[in-house]
Design a protein around this motif. Structure first.
Motif, short mmCIF file in Angstrom:
data_model
loop_
_atom_site.label_atom_id
_atom_site.label_comp_id
_atom_site.label_asym_id
_atom_site.label_seq_id
_atom_site.Cartn_x
_atom_site.Cartn_y
_atom_site.Cartn_z
N ALA A 148 34.99 56.73 44.87
CA ALA A 148 36.44 56.57 44.66
C ALA A 148 36.90 55.13 44.89
N THR A 149 35.95 54.28 45.28
CA THR A 149 36.30 52.91 45.67
C THR A 149 35.72 51.92 44.67
N LEU A 150 36.57 51.01 44.22
CA LEU A 150 36.09 49.92 43.38
C LEU A 150 35.97 48.68 44.28
N THR A 151 34.77 48.16 44.37
CA THR A 151 34.54 47.02 45.23
C THR A 151 34.24 45.80 44.36
N LEU A 152 34.98 44.75 44.62
CA LEU A 152 34.86 43.53 43.82
C LEU A 152 34.47 42.38 44.72
N ARG A 153 33.91 41.34 44.12
CA ARG A 153 33.65 40.14 44.91
C ARG A 153 33.90 38.90 44.06
N LEU A 154 34.37 37.89 44.74
CA LEU A 154 34.63 36.60 44.11
C LEU A 154 33.63 35.61 44.69
N PRO A 155 32.76 35.04 43.87
CA PRO A 155 31.78 34.09 44.40
C PRO A 155 32.47 32.82 44.87
N ILE A 156 32.00 32.28 45.98
CA ILE A 156 32.50 31.00 46.48
C ILE A 156 31.54 29.92 45.98
N ARG A 157 32.02 29.13 45.02
CA ARG A 157 31.14 28.16 44.38
C ARG A 157 31.65 26.75 44.65
N ASP A 158 30.71 25.83 44.79
CA ASP A 158 31.08 24.43 45.01
C ASP A 158 32.06 23.97 43.93
N GLY A 159 33.07 23.25 44.37
CA GLY A 159 34.02 22.67 43.43
C GLY A 159 35.07 23.64 42.95
N ARG A 160 35.00 24.90 43.39
CA ARG A 160 35.97 25.89 42.93
C ARG A 160 36.88 26.35 44.06
N TRP A 161 36.93 25.60 45.14
CA TRP A 161 37.82 26.00 46.23
C TRP A 161 38.49 24.78 46.83
N ILE A 162 39.58 25.05 47.51
CA ILE A 162 40.31 23.98 48.19
C ILE A 162 40.83 24.54 49.51
N VAL A 163 40.71 23.74 50.53
CA VAL A 163 41.23 24.12 51.85
C VAL A 163 42.19 23.04 52.29
#
Lengths: 217, 217
Positions: A148-163
């Motif tokens: 009943a659960t849809l589990t998703l993930r977002l890959p953490i890739r170099d150059g695709r994030w900002i902090v």
């Protein structure tokens, strides 16, 4: 009082607040419980707040298999996941320089559906994030729960994030040295547990609940 | 442990958690300091955390006039503004029914640039939201300050927003009546003010700072 804007993952404004160390991204992601998943549906922005957990190089998300929009983003649509927390307000001696201490992150990528072989671990990781130690204390999920659960993930890739982090005082005196300057911190603090009133006699709060005390970092 | 998803402003999942009274939207928006502005740039989702204030029928945002992306969304691009706060974790007697208490809102619309005649009031409203009473205590913004600031607003229109609230216990016993069930509340709490070390002698924390005590509702 400006918490300004980044064009996609490029840091144009206040680059001194940007952090480039992956460990700093992980620290920010691991400090929060809820973020906003944004994607594009029929050319329009779509956004929804979601619980999440970072698990290695992925941001894990989950929802009901009945949620149509989740299926849409699960099919590989580009997404941006954002978290932010205000750690305090910063008072300067004139209005324009007022600010906030904060931690924020934006991770961009394409969501993937977590397959059956990895879904169990992902759901346990999500549960551990919300209440550390709880999965080992209670009746586990069933196959039906998982279906009943849809589990998703977002890959953490170099150059695709900002902090971005601001963690500082008000700075030197400016236009009015006679005025108060400083910071008022804001923290997330656990309150006393509230048991259901119909618990069986003698049921005490378990270790996981005892662990939720004081301020969350 | 599901905080599920809404397809645009239509509430498909767990409609019992949706609230339709505009006053409930205002209460949720007024309880938070930071949200996520999402829009579409070149077909890709774009999202950034921002301080904000609700002011009547608008969500006010601001940034530097040098921020290219803000100019983009200021030019009428469709946007979704999201806020969310976790008010506690909810422990059931089996893993699948764990959840969180939360308040969240998504407001959709097209951003407008606030014109010069209204910008002063908007910036004061934003400042009042962050530190109530502070604008009257300190040196005001100058025309130059204002010229360096891009102030945007998102109209709050009927049918273009959604509010979800979960504020409840764990519910009745389920798969393991011998297990602890209940809620551990999570609150935002102000800490003691931290003055700059170089304040002029005798400068006391003003009323605005004294007002930031205890838990934020």
């Amino acid at each position: 009082m400006t918490m300004t804007t980044d064009h996609l993952t490029t840091l144009h404004r206040k680059p001194d607040r940007g952090r480039t160390d992956r460990a700093e991204l992980d620290a920010v992601l691991d400090a929060m419980l809820v973020g906003t998943l944004a994607t594009v549906v029929d050319g329009e922005p779509w956004a929804v707040p979601m619980l999440y957990a970072r698990h290695g190089d992925h941001i894990l998300l989950h929802g009901s298999t009945g949620a149509g929009a989740l299926r849409h983003v699960g099919a590989g649509a580009p997404a941006a996941f954002t978290v932010a927390r205000i750690d305090g307000v910063v008072l300067a001696d004139h209005l324009f320089d007022h600010s906030a201490n904060y931690r924020s992150a934006v991770v961009r990528g394409n969501l993937e559906v977590v397959g059956e072989d990895e879904e169990w671990d992902a759901l346990i990781a999500l549960s551990e994030r919300l209440v550390p130690g709880r999965p080992a204390e209670v009746v586990d999920m069933t196959r039906k729960d998982r279906a009943a659960t849809l589990t998703l993930r977002l890959p953490i890739r170099d150059g695709r994030w900002i902090v971005k982090v601001r963690d500082a005082g008000a700075g030197p005196a400016g236009r009015d040295p006679s005025a108060w300057r400083g910071v008022v911190p804001l923290a997330e603090v656990w309150g006393d547990p509230v048991p259901e009133t119909d618990l069986a006699p003698g049921v005490e709060a378990p270790a996981s609940v005892q662990g939720l005390r004081g301020a969350r970092s």
